[in-house]
Structures are given as structure tokens and as C-alpha cells.
Write an enzyme that holds these catalytic residues in place. Structure first.
Site, short mmCIF file in Angstrom:
data_model
loop_
_atom_site.label_atom_id
_atom_site.label_comp_id
_atom_site.label_asym_id
_atom_site.label_seq_id
_atom_site.Cartn_x
_atom_site.Cartn_y
_atom_site.Cartn_z
N SER A 73 13.86 -15.07 39.80
CA SER A 73 14.79 -13.96 39.63
C SER A 73 14.24 -12.99 38.59
O SER A 73 13.46 -13.36 37.72
CB SER A 73 16.18 -14.47 39.23
OG SER A 73 16.11 -15.19 38.02
N ASP A 74 14.66 -11.76 38.73
CA ASP A 74 14.28 -10.74 37.75
C ASP A 74 15.33 -9.64 37.74
O ASP A 74 16.12 -9.52 38.69
CB ASP A 74 12.90 -10.16 38.03
CG ASP A 74 12.29 -9.56 36.78
OD1 ASP A 74 11.66 -10.32 36.01
OD2 ASP A 74 12.47 -8.36 36.54
N GLN A 75 15.30 -8.86 36.69
CA GLN A 75 16.27 -7.79 36.54
C GLN A 75 15.60 -6.56 35.96
O GLN A 75 14.75 -6.67 35.07
CB GLN A 75 17.39 -8.26 35.60
CG GLN A 75 18.52 -7.26 35.44
CD GLN A 75 19.59 -7.83 34.50
OE1 GLN A 75 19.35 -7.96 33.31
NE2 GLN A 75 20.73 -8.17 35.06
#
Length: 197
Positions: A73-75
């Protein structure tokens, strides 16, 4: 027997979300340079940048964990046509909070599942965050209180902690803000029979 789950993240917040949901999993942070990868993605939409980074993390860890389902996951933070990553230092964190003061920005959270080096699922979720008007003195005191934790998120704040005081309004779910769209992820893991359901 369900496949082994691996979280490809060093984030204590993502780990806590999965633990609180009752999942059994291992943690193995990806060995990629997020800034270097992010810099090669000029011209992509903020959502696409988050998705590409999430996929890079998932595939990196998947290559070392045969048969496991790896969660990457990344943001990213998008504001006035620019994409922001984690601030490099406290001065940059201060400038970021002052720039966001009184305005709305978006948090783009991507999550990817990989198995044996192949991406098997991806999801993107966006939250719109309206900061209240911030006094520069308050910003300085806030950063002094939270310390280096301000450098661990794209917005220079921890929404789940004292950072909540910076906001006037949000549109989106808590999990997207924290950086792991949990409800769609759990649904897909049930579909894959990786968790009970």
C-alpha cells in the site's frame, strides 16, 4: 489451508489496522526507494502514483515469499496540481502545513495484492481533507509536540493522533486517511479465501 499473508510495509498504523481486524500476517517492509520510484512517475495522476508505489512494494516482497499473498500500500497527497510525498525535514513539514491551512487537499490511498511476483488485485480510494485556518504559532507548537512523527506521513500530520486538531471537515473513510483502504481489502481477501468469511 489459507495462504500466508505478508504486509509489505513498515507503517505501524497499517500493521495496527490489520491486527485490529483480527488478521494473522507477517510483516516484511519492501526494499525500494519510494522517492526514487516516485520521481520516475512524472505526468501520472496522483492516484496512479500511489497505485504504482503500492504495486512496487507488493511485488518486491512477493518475489521473496513464494505462495504468500502480499499486501502493498502507498499514499500520496495531491494539492493544487502537485503530488506530495513525506516531508524530508521539520522545516518542510511546517511549510506544508501552512500551505494546506484553510484549504482542501486529497489523500490517495492505493492497495495491491501480489502473489508469486504477479499483481492479482488493486484498489484506490480518495479522501478529501479540509484544514482549518492555522496560525503559524500553533503550527510551530503542534510540530514541537508531535516531533519526528510529522515526517512519517505525506501530510505532515497524524490524523489518528493530535493531527485531528488541524481539520475542519473530511470526506472519505478513516482507513483511506490512515493509508490502507481496509474494507475493500478484507472483501478481496475473503474472495481469495485468504481469511475466514
Amino acid at each position: 489451508m489459507p495462504p500466508r499473508l505478508v504486509l509489505a510495509s513498515a507503517s505501524p498504523f497499517r500493521k495496527a489496522l490489520l491486527e485490529n481486524a483480527g488478521l494473522t500476517f507477517d510483516v516484511e517492509p519492501a526494499q525500494i526507494d519510494e522517492r526514487a520510484v516516485g520521481e520516475t512517475l512524472d505526468g501520472l495522476e496522483p492516484e496512479d502514483v500511489a497505485s504504482v508505489l503500492a504495486e512496487a512494494k507488493a511485488q518486491d516482497v512477493s518475489a521473496r515469499n513464494p505462495g504468500a499473498i502480499v499486501i502493498g500500500s502507498d499514499q500520496t497527497l495531491s494539492f493544487e496540481g502537485e503530488i506530495y510525498h513525506k516531508p524530508a525535514n521539520m522545516d518542510e513539514a511546517r511549510r506544508r502545513l501552512l500551505a494546506l491551512s484553510g484549504k482542501t487537499h486529497e489523500l490517495n490511498s492505493g492497495v495491491v495484492l501480489a502473489r508469486d511476483g504477479e499483481t492479482i488485485w488493486r484498489h484506490m480510494s480518495v479522501a478529501r481533507m479540509k484544514m482549518r485556518d492555522l496560525d503559524p504559532g500553533f503550527v510551530g507548537r503542534h510540530l514541537s509536540n508531535v516531533g519526528a512523527a510529522a515526517l512519517s506521513s505525506v501530510g505532515a500530520y497524524q490524523f489518528e493522533g493530535e493531527g485531528i486538531q488541524l481539520f475542519e471537515r473530511i470526506e472519505g473513510d478513516y482507513f483511506t486517511i490512515i493509508g490502507l483502504p481496509l474494507l475493500p481489502l478484507l472483501s478481496e481477501l475473503r474472495q481469495l479465501e485468504a481469511i475466514d468469511g
